[in-house]
Design an enzyme around this catalytic site. Structure first.
Site, mmCIF file in Angstrom:
data_model
loop_
_atom_site.group_PDB
_atom_site.id
_atom_site.type_symbol
_atom_site.label_atom_id
_atom_site.label_comp_id
_atom_site.label_asym_id
_atom_site.label_seq_id
_atom_site.Cartn_x
_atom_site.Cartn_y
_atom_site.Cartn_z
ATOM 1 N N THR A 1 74.293 21.797 -54.849
ATOM 2 C CA THR A 1 75.641 21.303 -54.536
ATOM 3 C C THR A 1 76.512 22.396 -53.950
ATOM 4 O O THR A 1 76.431 23.543 -54.375
ATOM 5 C CB THR A 1 76.355 20.821 -55.830
ATOM 6 N N GLY B 1 74.264 11.670 -58.675
ATOM 7 C CA GLY B 1 74.933 12.559 -59.609
ATOM 8 C C GLY B 1 76.440 12.404 -59.501
ATOM 9 O O GLY B 1 76.964 11.366 -59.088
ATOM 10 N N ASP B 2 77.130 13.470 -59.844
ATOM 11 C CA ASP B 2 78.594 13.448 -59.852
ATOM 12 C C ASP B 2 79.206 13.642 -58.464
ATOM 13 O O ASP B 2 80.336 13.236 -58.214
ATOM 14 C CB ASP B 2 79.116 14.565 -60.758
HETATM 15 N N1 GLY Z 1 75.927 18.113 -59.164
HETATM 16 C C1 GLY Z 1 75.021 17.516 -58.300
HETATM 17 C C2 GLY Z 1 74.160 16.519 -58.897
HETATM 18 O O1 GLY Z 1 73.946 16.516 -60.095
HETATM 19 O O2 GLY Z 1 73.658 15.694 -58.162
#
Ligand code: GLY
Length: 339
Positions: free
Chosen positions: A199, A229-230
């Site tokens: 990320t 994900g987030d």
């Molecule tokens: N923080 C990136 C993910 O978990 O996809």
């Protein structure tokens, strides 16, 4: 509460160069423009963002152009050169948010080089916030984005072939940090074939004092097909409130989502915490939820506030972030950690 009221009074008098914490004069106070981003890939990304900010440009343009550098890099952990899902496909997630709470997001997007720019088009050209999968891709193509070949980069191909031998999930903490000398957690070879996450999150304030942010990722390497994900989720991977500050996250997305992490960091800053302390509280909340399992994961937050103060915090050693506020000031900061 008294402190906060007093601060707001000072701010309205144009005396905002005092930090929230005890009104001590802070050398970072009212620093703008400023841009910060996660991991060491952030140096190059910040440099691109600074080309916009240094000329008085808008933070929104800066955070898009900044992370585009990372998305385009085949040697990095973000974009089409990154590790695929367990079925061998690279799927990308990204979001962007401006000073007016406008936001756009794409997720599970394949074969498009710059998901952050598609996210911006979603924000600017549709009535929606989020497009996913084939719909996001269709929209991107309609908007003129090139459909790239369905092909893994050489590094990703090697990683995937290695991973297929065991096909197991195993967290690789701090994999985003490509400077292998910085931490014992960093793998000696990127093509180790193990499960990881990738990320870049960036938040910026421009000369006009407006905030924006972006976040873009290929997600965990060798994730289940369809996993998000987030990073594309406004409030989790990224949040901007132009009255308060902006925050973004990296690391294990599931655990960022559980606490609406970036939104939480901004709300904690609204209550008077410095960026660093707000990030710390959010990390502590994850650790409380995870208990002993917290040592198996990494999550890091970074944040800036309206005074141009910045900070970051992570679960465990190894996370760092890049800070830029002048032509000759673009440097790495080690994230403080709890475990
Ligand atoms: N923080 C990136 C993910 O978990 O996809």
């Amino acid at each position: 509460m008294l402190q906060r009221r007093k601060f707001l009074q000072l701010s309205s008098l144009g005396l905002g160069a005092f930090s929230f914490s005890g009104f001590t004069k802070d050398k970072t106070a009212t620093r703008k423009p400023i841009v910060i981003s996660t991991w060491d890939a952030g140096i190059a990304a910040n440099a691109a963002a600074w080309k916009v900010l240094g000329k008085g440009g808008r933070a929104l343009d800066a955070v898009e152009q900044g992370v585009m550098v990372t998305e385009a890099s085949q040697n990095c952990c973000v974009g089409l050169g990154a590790n695929p899902d367990r079925d061998g496909f690279v799927t990308l997630d990204s979001c962007i948010m401006d000073e007016n709470a406008n936001c756009g997001s794409v997720a599970f997007l394949e074969r498009i080089k710059h998901p952050v720019s598609v996210a911006r088009r979603v924000m600017e050209k549709t009535p929606h916030v989020m497009l996913v999968g084939s719909g996001a891709q269709q929209f991107a193509v309609e908007e003129g984005f090139t459909l790239e070949p369905q092909k893994l980069s050489d590094d990703a191909k090697k990683s995937y072939e290695q991973w297929l031998k065991k096909s197991e999930y195993k967290p690789m903490i701090n994999i985003e940090n490509t400077n292998k000398k910085q931490t014992a957690f960093v793998p000696t070879k990127f093509d180790n074939g193990e499960w990881n996450h990738d990320t870049i999150g960036m938040v910026a304030m421009d000369a006009a004092g407006n905030l924006s942010g972006s976040c873009t990722t290929s997600g965990m390497g060798f994730k289940m097909r369809g996993r998000l994900g987030d990073s594309p989720i406004i409030g989790a991977g990224l949040f901007v409130d132009n009255e308060v500050g902006a925050a973004t996250a990296t690391g294990q997305g599931e655990d960022v989502i559980r606490i609406c992490g970036s939104h939480l960091v901004v709300e904690l800053m609204r209550q008077g915490l410095s960026p660093e302390n707000a990030c710390k509280k959010a990390v502590e909340r994850i650790i409380k939820i995870k208990g002993a399992k917290a040592k198996e994961i990494q999550v890091g937050f970074i944040a800036i506030n309206k005074q141009g103060e910045y900070g970051g915090y992570c679960i465990q050693k190894g996370f760092n972030f890049a800070v830029c506020y002048a032509d000759d000031k673009n440097f790495m900061v080690d994230g403080k950690y709890i475990i």
